[in-house]
Design a protein around this motif. Structure first.
Motif, PDB file in Angstrom:
ATOM      1  N   LYS A   1     -19.705 -16.754   0.371  1.00 49.97           N
ATOM      2  CA  LYS A   1     -19.135 -17.203   1.757  1.00 49.97           C
ATOM      3  C   LYS A   1     -18.137 -16.085   2.177  1.00 49.97           C
ATOM      4  CE  LYS A   1     -19.677 -22.302   1.748  1.00 49.97           C
ATOM      5  NZ  LYS A   1     -18.683 -23.628   1.720  1.00 49.97           N
ATOM      6  N   ALA A   2     -18.132 -16.021   3.283  1.00 42.46           N
ATOM      7  CA  ALA A   2     -17.038 -15.155   4.035  1.00 42.46           C
ATOM      8  C   ALA A   2     -16.547 -16.007   5.356  1.00 42.46           C
ATOM      9  CB  ALA A   2     -17.452 -13.949   4.563  1.00 42.46           C
ATOM     10  N   PHE A   3     -15.440 -16.054   5.365  1.00 42.75           N
ATOM     11  CA  PHE A   3     -14.722 -17.010   6.309  1.00 42.75           C
ATOM     12  C   PHE A   3     -14.385 -15.947   7.566  1.00 42.75           C
ATOM     13  CE2 PHE A   3     -14.108 -19.109   2.435  1.00 42.75           C
ATOM     14  CZ  PHE A   3     -14.508 -20.387   2.836  1.00 42.75           C
ATOM     15  N   VAL A   4     -14.767 -15.953   8.641  1.00 43.40           N
ATOM     16  CA  VAL A   4     -14.902 -15.182   9.887  1.00 43.40           C
ATOM     17  C   VAL A   4     -14.376 -15.545  11.105  1.00 43.40           C
ATOM     18  CG1 VAL A   4     -16.420 -13.617  11.208  1.00 43.40           C
ATOM     19  CG2 VAL A   4     -16.963 -14.206   8.713  1.00 43.40           C
ATOM     20  N   ARG A   5     -13.476 -14.510  11.812  1.00 47.56           N
ATOM     21  CA  ARG A   5     -13.197 -14.719  13.009  1.00 47.56           C
ATOM     22  C   ARG A   5     -13.824 -13.684  13.724  1.00 47.56           C
ATOM     23  NH1 ARG A   5      -7.748 -15.897  10.642  1.00 47.56           N
ATOM     24  NH2 ARG A   5      -7.241 -18.253  11.296  1.00 47.56           N
ATOM     25  N   ASN A   6     -14.018 -13.520  14.979  1.00 45.54           N
ATOM     26  CA  ASN A   6     -14.923 -12.456  15.468  1.00 45.54           C
ATOM     27  C   ASN A   6     -14.493 -12.654  17.096  1.00 45.54           C
ATOM     28  OD1 ASN A   6     -16.547 -15.081  15.021  1.00 45.54           O
ATOM     29  ND2 ASN A   6     -17.927 -13.839  16.718  1.00 45.54           N
TER      30      ASN A   6
ATOM     31  N   ASP B   1     -19.844   6.986  17.980  1.00 47.38           N
ATOM     32  CA  ASP B   1     -21.030   6.304  17.400  1.00 47.38           C
ATOM     33  C   ASP B   1     -20.661   5.155  16.374  1.00 47.38           C
ATOM     34  OD1 ASP B   1     -19.636   7.964  15.392  1.00 47.38           O
ATOM     35  OD2 ASP B   1     -21.248   8.822  14.477  1.00 47.38           O
ATOM     36  N   VAL B   2     -19.390   4.851  16.413  1.00 48.85           N
ATOM     37  CA  VAL B   2     -19.111   3.541  15.637  1.00 48.85           C
ATOM     38  C   VAL B   2     -19.264   2.317  16.719  1.00 48.85           C
ATOM     39  CG1 VAL B   2     -17.079   2.189  14.831  1.00 48.85           C
ATOM     40  CG2 VAL B   2     -17.202   4.777  14.517  1.00 48.85           C
ATOM     41  N   ASN B   3     -20.274   1.449  15.983  1.00 46.91           N
ATOM     42  CA  ASN B   3     -20.652   0.082  16.831  1.00 46.91           C
ATOM     43  C   ASN B   3     -19.842  -1.170  16.612  1.00 46.91           C
ATOM     44  OD1 ASN B   3     -23.156   1.706  15.069  1.00 46.91           O
ATOM     45  ND2 ASN B   3     -23.584   1.206  17.437  1.00 46.91           N
ATOM     46  N   LEU B   4     -18.941  -1.076  15.558  1.00 46.03           N
ATOM     47  CA  LEU B   4     -18.452  -2.326  15.130  1.00 46.03           C
ATOM     48  C   LEU B   4     -17.083  -2.211  14.275  1.00 46.03           C
ATOM     49  CD1 LEU B   4     -18.889  -5.570  14.559  1.00 46.03           C
ATOM     50  CD2 LEU B   4     -19.688  -4.611  12.163  1.00 46.03           C
ATOM     51  N   LEU B   5     -16.087  -2.914  14.452  1.00 43.46           N
ATOM     52  CA  LEU B   5     -14.799  -2.960  13.713  1.00 43.46           C
ATOM     53  C   LEU B   5     -14.940  -4.256  12.914  1.00 43.46           C
ATOM     54  CD1 LEU B   5     -11.954  -2.199  16.236  1.00 43.46           C
ATOM     55  CD2 LEU B   5     -12.947  -0.615  14.452  1.00 43.46           C
ATOM     56  N   MET B   6     -14.625  -3.731  11.632  1.00 41.66           N
ATOM     57  CA  MET B   6     -14.749  -5.033  10.453  1.00 41.66           C
ATOM     58  C   MET B   6     -13.465  -4.751   9.698  1.00 41.66           C
ATOM     59  SD  MET B   6     -17.865  -5.214   7.403  1.00 41.66           S
ATOM     60  CE  MET B   6     -19.008  -4.979   8.408  1.00 41.66           C
TER      61      MET B   6
ATOM     62  N   GLU C   1      -7.617  -8.275  22.129  1.00 41.43           N
ATOM     63  CA  GLU C   1      -6.934  -7.221  22.352  1.00 41.43           C
ATOM     64  C   GLU C   1      -7.525  -5.754  21.720  1.00 41.43           C
ATOM     65  OE1 GLU C   1      -4.760  -4.478  24.216  1.00 41.43           O
ATOM     66  OE2 GLU C   1      -5.065  -6.446  24.999  1.00 41.43           O
ATOM     67  N   LEU C   2      -7.871  -6.197  20.395  1.00 43.76           N
ATOM     68  CA  LEU C   2      -8.360  -4.925  19.664  1.00 43.76           C
ATOM     69  C   LEU C   2     -10.019  -4.602  20.309  1.00 43.76           C
ATOM     70  CD1 LEU C   2      -8.095  -2.905  17.284  1.00 43.76           C
ATOM     71  CD2 LEU C   2      -9.037  -5.005  15.854  1.00 43.76           C
ATOM     72  N   ALA C   3     -10.702  -5.670  20.389  1.00 44.60           N
ATOM     73  CA  ALA C   3     -12.094  -5.515  21.061  1.00 44.60           C
ATOM     74  C   ALA C   3     -11.846  -5.008  22.368  1.00 44.60           C
ATOM     75  CB  ALA C   3     -12.602  -7.043  21.018  1.00 44.60           C
ATOM     76  N   ARG C   4     -10.926  -5.444  23.289  1.00 42.37           N
ATOM     77  CA  ARG C   4     -10.832  -4.905  24.208  1.00 42.37           C
ATOM     78  C   ARG C   4     -10.354  -3.367  24.445  1.00 42.37           C
ATOM     79  NH1 ARG C   4      -7.415  -3.328  27.930  1.00 42.37           N
ATOM     80  NH2 ARG C   4      -5.600  -3.551  26.576  1.00 42.37           N
ATOM     81  N   SER C   5      -9.312  -2.933  23.830  1.00 48.25           N
ATOM     82  CA  SER C   5      -8.808  -1.737  23.565  1.00 48.25           C
ATOM     83  C   SER C   5      -9.910  -0.585  23.111  1.00 48.25           C
ATOM     84  CB  SER C   5      -7.515  -1.643  22.762  1.00 48.25           C
ATOM     85  OG  SER C   5      -6.536  -2.333  23.271  1.00 48.25           O
ATOM     86  N   THR C   6     -10.785  -0.992  22.087  1.00 46.38           N
ATOM     87  CA  THR C   6     -11.703  -0.112  21.400  1.00 46.38           C
ATOM     88  C   THR C   6     -12.977  -0.276  22.121  1.00 46.38           C
ATOM     89  OG1 THR C   6     -12.233  -1.851  19.857  1.00 46.38           O
ATOM     90  CG2 THR C   6     -10.432  -0.278  19.386  1.00 46.38           C
ATOM     91  N   GLY C   7     -13.092  -1.336  23.034  1.00 46.22           N
ATOM     92  CA  GLY C   7     -14.655  -1.566  23.538  1.00 46.22           C
ATOM     93  C   GLY C   7     -15.702  -1.953  22.387  1.00 46.22           C
ATOM     94  N   LEU C   8     -15.132  -2.395  21.135  1.00 41.88           N
ATOM     95  CA  LEU C   8     -16.052  -2.635  20.394  1.00 41.88           C
ATOM     96  C   LEU C   8     -16.018  -4.080  19.791  1.00 41.88           C
ATOM     97  CD1 LEU C   8     -15.486   0.433  17.882  1.00 41.88           C
ATOM     98  CD2 LEU C   8     -17.454  -0.087  19.372  1.00 41.88           C
ATOM     99  N   PRO C   9     -17.204  -4.733  19.299  1.00 37.41           N
ATOM    100  CA  PRO C   9     -17.121  -6.073  18.580  1.00 37.41           C
ATOM    101  C   PRO C   9     -16.213  -5.978  17.427  1.00 37.41           C
ATOM    102  CG  PRO C   9     -19.253  -5.267  18.717  1.00 37.41           C
ATOM    103  CD  PRO C   9     -18.383  -3.983  19.248  1.00 37.41           C
TER     104      PRO C   9
ATOM    105  N   ARG D   1     -22.949   1.644  12.632  1.00 41.19           N
ATOM    106  CA  ARG D   1     -21.771   2.179  11.910  1.00 41.19           C
ATOM    107  C   ARG D   1     -20.864   1.403  11.963  1.00 41.19           C
ATOM    108  NH1 ARG D   1     -24.412   7.050  13.333  1.00 41.19           N
ATOM    109  NH2 ARG D   1     -24.165   8.827  11.709  1.00 41.19           N
ATOM    110  N   ALA D   2     -20.037   1.088  11.039  1.00 42.67           N
ATOM    111  CA  ALA D   2     -19.041  -0.024  11.176  1.00 42.67           C
ATOM    112  C   ALA D   2     -17.776   0.887  10.626  1.00 42.67           C
ATOM    113  CB  ALA D   2     -19.128  -1.241  10.226  1.00 42.67           C
ATOM    114  N   LEU D   3     -16.722   0.661  11.198  1.00 38.42           N
ATOM    115  CA  LEU D   3     -15.276   1.265  10.721  1.00 38.42           C
ATOM    116  C   LEU D   3     -14.710  -0.058  10.134  1.00 38.42           C
ATOM    117  CD1 LEU D   3     -12.905   3.045  10.561  1.00 38.42           C
ATOM    118  CD2 LEU D   3     -12.154   2.260  13.149  1.00 38.42           C
ATOM    119  N   GLY D   4     -14.769  -0.252   8.816  1.00 39.71           N
ATOM    120  CA  GLY D   4     -13.969  -0.956   8.094  1.00 39.71           C
ATOM    121  C   GLY D   4     -12.632  -0.652   7.843  1.00 39.71           C
ATOM    122  N   VAL D   5     -11.480  -1.466   8.066  1.00 38.97           N
ATOM    123  CA  VAL D   5      -9.944  -1.317   7.735  1.00 38.97           C
ATOM    124  C   VAL D   5      -9.430  -2.489   6.819  1.00 38.97           C
ATOM    125  CG1 VAL D   5      -8.070  -1.366   9.007  1.00 38.97           C
ATOM    126  CG2 VAL D   5     -10.186  -0.430  10.149  1.00 38.97           C
ATOM    127  N   ALA D   6      -8.721  -1.898   6.007  1.00 42.16           N
ATOM    128  CA  ALA D   6      -7.967  -2.793   4.913  1.00 42.16           C
ATOM    129  C   ALA D   6      -6.653  -1.934   4.763  1.00 42.16           C
ATOM    130  CB  ALA D   6      -8.790  -2.838   3.816  1.00 42.16           C
TER     131      ALA D   6
END
Length: 191
Positions: free
Chosen positions: A144-149, A69-74, A90-98, A11-16
């Motif tokens: 192509k997608a340009f990614v930071r992770n 049950d959310v596994n990832l932030l996109m 900080e987002l990864a640390r605060s949510t505990g998600l990749p 499960r991904a939480l997609g944010v726009a």
């Protein structure tokens, strides 16, 4: 819940985001989507246009969901709402998600634009530089997608993006989140 990029059910939480040029706040929309492309939840928030609250806004959206049950932030961009920069670590640390942050075009960067638009740009430029460079990932669709992770390897980011991309270069969670944000922004403008 740790991410296993090869697992069938992620499960991904997609944010726009979306905003009108004269707006003081942008509309943020989040869509929880499974890898079978079933939409499993929505959440809305806002960020200050030209502000510095984007990271906290996304954290609040995630917490508002109350979903373990959310596994990832996109994210569709980590520089939103006129240079409101999301701190991926900080987002990864605060949510505990990749976190996987996507853009869709090559760019020479935005330092010059930040300098032109802010009287005291130093802190914002430091936040921008902290993001680091983007990596071009060729999706299974040929785009192509340009990614930071953050908290996810490039190989696992590609697996997840491929799993959520039906066609073109935009993964479904962020594509649907963008549609929801535009609708929310239009409603906010009509109020």
């Amino acid at each position: 819940m740790p991410l296993h990029a090869t697992k069938r059910a992620i499960r991904a939480l997609g944010v726009a985001e979306s905003f009108r040029p004269s707006a003081k706040k942008s509309t943020l929309a989040g869509v929880v989507m499974r890898t079978d492309l079933v939409v499993d939840g929505f959440v809305f928030g806002s960020a200050t246009v030209g502000g510095d609250d984007a990271t906290l806004s996304v954290v609040k959206m995630f917490r508002k969901l109350k979903r373990a049950d959310v596994n990832l932030l996109m994210l569709s961009g980590c520089i939103i709402s006129r240079y409101n920069i999301i701190d991926l670590d900080e987002l990864a640390r605060s949510t505990g998600l990749p976190v996987v942050c996507l853009t869709y075009n090559e760019s020479k960067g935005i330092e010059g634009a930040i300098r032109r638009n802010f009287r005291h740009p130093e802190e914002r430029i430091a936040s921008y530089r902290k993001l680091g460079g983007r990596t071009a990932i060729l999706l299974h669709t040929g785009y192509k997608a340009f990614v930071r992770n953050a908290k996810i390897s490039e190989a696992d980011a590609k697996r997840v993006l491929d799993a959520f991309t039906l066609q073109g270069g935009v993964p479904e969670p962020v594509r649907v989140a963008k549609l929801a944000a535009r609708s929310g922004s239009a409603l906010r403008g009509a109020a």
